[in-house]
Design an enzyme around this catalytic site. Structure first.
Site, PDB file in Angstrom:
ATOM      1  N   CYS A  84       0.833  -1.205   0.000  1.00 36.13           N
ATOM      2  CA  CYS A  84       0.000   0.000   0.000  1.00 36.13           C
ATOM      3  C   CYS A  84       0.870   1.259   0.000  1.00 36.13           C
ATOM      4  O   CYS A  84       1.577   1.507  -0.967  1.00 36.13           O
ATOM      5  CB  CYS A  84      -0.986  -0.035   1.174  1.00 36.13           C
ATOM      6  SG  CYS A  84      -2.323   1.143   0.961  1.00 36.13           S
ATOM      7  N   HIS A 182      -3.795  -4.702  -0.536  1.00 34.81           N
ATOM      8  CA  HIS A 182      -3.393  -5.373   0.697  1.00 34.81           C
ATOM      9  C   HIS A 182      -3.466  -6.884   0.504  1.00 34.81           C
ATOM     10  O   HIS A 182      -4.555  -7.461   0.594  1.00 34.81           O
ATOM     11  CB  HIS A 182      -4.317  -4.963   1.844  1.00 34.81           C
ATOM     12  CG  HIS A 182      -4.108  -3.561   2.299  1.00 34.81           C
ATOM     13  ND1 HIS A 182      -3.214  -3.219   3.284  1.00 34.81           N
ATOM     14  CD2 HIS A 182      -4.650  -2.393   1.872  1.00 34.81           C
ATOM     15  CE1 HIS A 182      -3.223  -1.912   3.456  1.00 34.81           C
ATOM     16  NE2 HIS A 182      -4.082  -1.379   2.605  1.00 34.81           N
ATOM     17  N   GLU A 184      -2.661  -9.124   2.516  1.00 34.73           N
ATOM     18  CA  GLU A 184      -3.098  -9.741   3.785  1.00 34.73           C
ATOM     19  C   GLU A 184      -4.608  -9.652   3.986  1.00 34.73           C
ATOM     20  O   GLU A 184      -5.165 -10.306   4.847  1.00 34.73           O
ATOM     21  CB  GLU A 184      -2.354  -9.106   4.967  1.00 34.73           C
ATOM     22  CG  GLU A 184      -2.794  -7.711   5.384  1.00 34.73           C
ATOM     23  CD  GLU A 184      -2.247  -6.575   4.519  1.00 34.73           C
ATOM     24  OE1 GLU A 184      -1.700  -6.839   3.417  1.00 34.73           O
ATOM     25  OE2 GLU A 184      -2.386  -5.410   4.933  1.00 34.73           O
TER      26      GLU A 184
END
Lengths: 213, 252
Positions: A84, A182, A184
């Site tokens: 990011c 992202h 994750e």
């Protein structure tokens, strides 16, 4: 089974690191948070996360000495993942804080999305990597960004995404991977990307030179 | 192309998911991490966890619940309920929330929106805007304290204001429709989405896939629903298929 690889996650300030740590654990890694620049020098894997603004994040990286260690790490080509704001920090500058110099690993500029769009871009969008990408695959990723990289630096393999404009949603070069989205928070697709990077990056080291700004 | 989001909502109290109409007559609906994981597998794009605990002990439990959900969840998590300060927000973000929703406190002290945006970024600052049709029928007003108090504040003006204060997203709940299963308040939704340029999540009143479609057509960037998923009437998957068949951009 091999031991879980140690991953140094740089604390860039007040960013929420819980999600990135949990994501790395699910991908089979053993992550730890660090504010110590020497960890950036010696750790087999480094993650540069980032939530917040370009200017304050650069200030912290410069003041702590992390910025220089990251540039050295790039020159040595050692496995590093930027997420990011982390991707944006690799660039020379950003419209978010004009006049602030980024890490300058990539000599290009970060732009704001056109004001005709809903900002931030929040949600899942399609990531389309070039076929030569080693880690990235076609799929949907979760984005939370108001700024973007419009163009690709020479020597990096990109993935593109469209939000009003076409922008660079990820880049990879050797053992370096940088994602505007992202991983994750991108479900199974994101988890697979983290696994790909953890398993393949050590065998893909490419040395580079950071040109002076 | 950015896809529209389907967001199941988990109302949590004292570490358990509960369900009820307008927070009355709450029944136990399960274990938060288990339900969260099940929704991710069904294709949920994001989750909202709303802490409906009424006590300080309950609030402390909420942080633990967020931590447990985070370990198993690979999609974004927004947490709201009782957030009164940037300090409250920090605890939830550190436990694993990706965004924090502020409701009553934002009305009483709008600076809290700015504080959260400045410290953690606008993308984690969600304002939960609860609106009810004015008693004379002219427009909507903001309600706080779980709908118990009418503020007189114009809901559309307030939506525009919270963005100036730094909100990165609006979670818009129609207090008239919440729990009624009569569909989202489309007029309210369309009015709010016209005055702001941040994403708007529609909430309150969903009972059928058609309701979700209507909200997305009325300008919602995302739709939130609780009971239609908890009751097992529809899965996220079946709703996504319904919307995809009607040409709504949806993550497969």
């Amino acid at each position: 089974m091999a031991e879980a690889p140690k991953v140094a996650v740089i604390r860039t300030g007040l960013a929420n690191l819980a999600s990135v740590l949990a994501g790395l654990r699910r991908a089979g890694a053993d992550p730890f948070v660090t504010e110590d620049p020497s960890d950036v020098g010696r750790s087999p894997y480094v993650v540069l996360p980032g939530v917040g603004a370009f200017g304050p994040a650069m200030e912290r990286l410069n003041d702590s000495g992390m910025a220089d260690r990251l540039r050295e790490r790039y020159e040595a080509g050692r496995p590093t993942l930027s997420v990011c704001l982390g991707l944006q920090l690799l660039h020379a500058s950003s419209e978010e804080n004009p006049g602030v110099e980024g890490l300058g690993i990539i000599q290009l500029h970060i732009r704001k999305f056109p004001s005709t769009l809903r900002i931030p871009q929040l949600g899942w969008n399609e990531v389309r990597p070039e076929s030569s990408a080693a880690y990235l695959q076609l799929g949907y990723a979760y984005f939370a960004n108001s700024f973007h990289a419009p163009s690709v630096a020479e020597g990096w393999t990109p993935a593109h995404t469209t939000y009003g404009v076409n922008f660079v949603s990820a880049i990879e070069r050797g053992a370096w991977l940088a994602c505007q989205f992202h991983p994750e928070l991108s479900g199974d697709w994101g988890l697979q990307l983290l696994k790909n990077w953890l398993s393949l990056a050590p065998s893909r080291i490419v040395k580079s030179e950071v040109k002076a700004c | 192309m950015l896809t529209r989001r389907i967001i199941p909502c988990l109302d949590c109290r004292d570490g358990r998911v509960v369900k009820g109409v307008k927070f009355q007559g709450l029944r136990d609906a399960g274990d938060p991490p288990t339900l969260a994981h099940a929704y991710e597998l069904q294709g949920a794009d994001e989750l909202v966890l709303l802490d409906v605990s009424a006590t300080p002990d309950g609030r402390a439990t909420a942080v633990e619940t967020v931590r447990k959900v985070r370990e198993v969840l690979s999609i974004p998590l927004t947490v709201g309920g009782g957030v009164r300060s940037a300090e409250n927000a920090r605890k939830l973000l550190e436990a694993g929330a990706d965004k924090v929703g502020v409701n009553t406190a934002a009305v009483e002290n709008p600076k809290v929106i700015r504080d959260i945006a400045d410290q953690f970024g606008s993308q984690c600052s969600v304002v939960a805007l609860d609106a009810a049709r004015r008693l004379d029928g002219a427009g909507w007003e903001v309600v706080i304290l779980s709908g118990k108090k009418r503020t007189g504040l114009d809901a559309i003006d307030w939506a525009a204001k919270v963005v100036e204060f730094g909100a990165g997203e609006i979670l818009l709940t129609s207090w008239d429709r919440d729990g009624t299963r009569s569909g989202y308040d489309l007029e309210l939704l369309s009015a709010v989405s016209k005055v702001t340029n941040v994403p708007v999540i529609a909430s309150g009143g969903a009972a059928t896939p058609q309701h979700l479609l209507e909200a997305l057509d009325a300008g919602a960037d995302a739709v939130l629903a609780a009971s239609i998923f908890h009751d097992g009437e529809y899965t996220v998957q079946t709703i996504k298929q319904f919307l995809t068949d009607r040409k709504v951009p949806i993550r497969p």
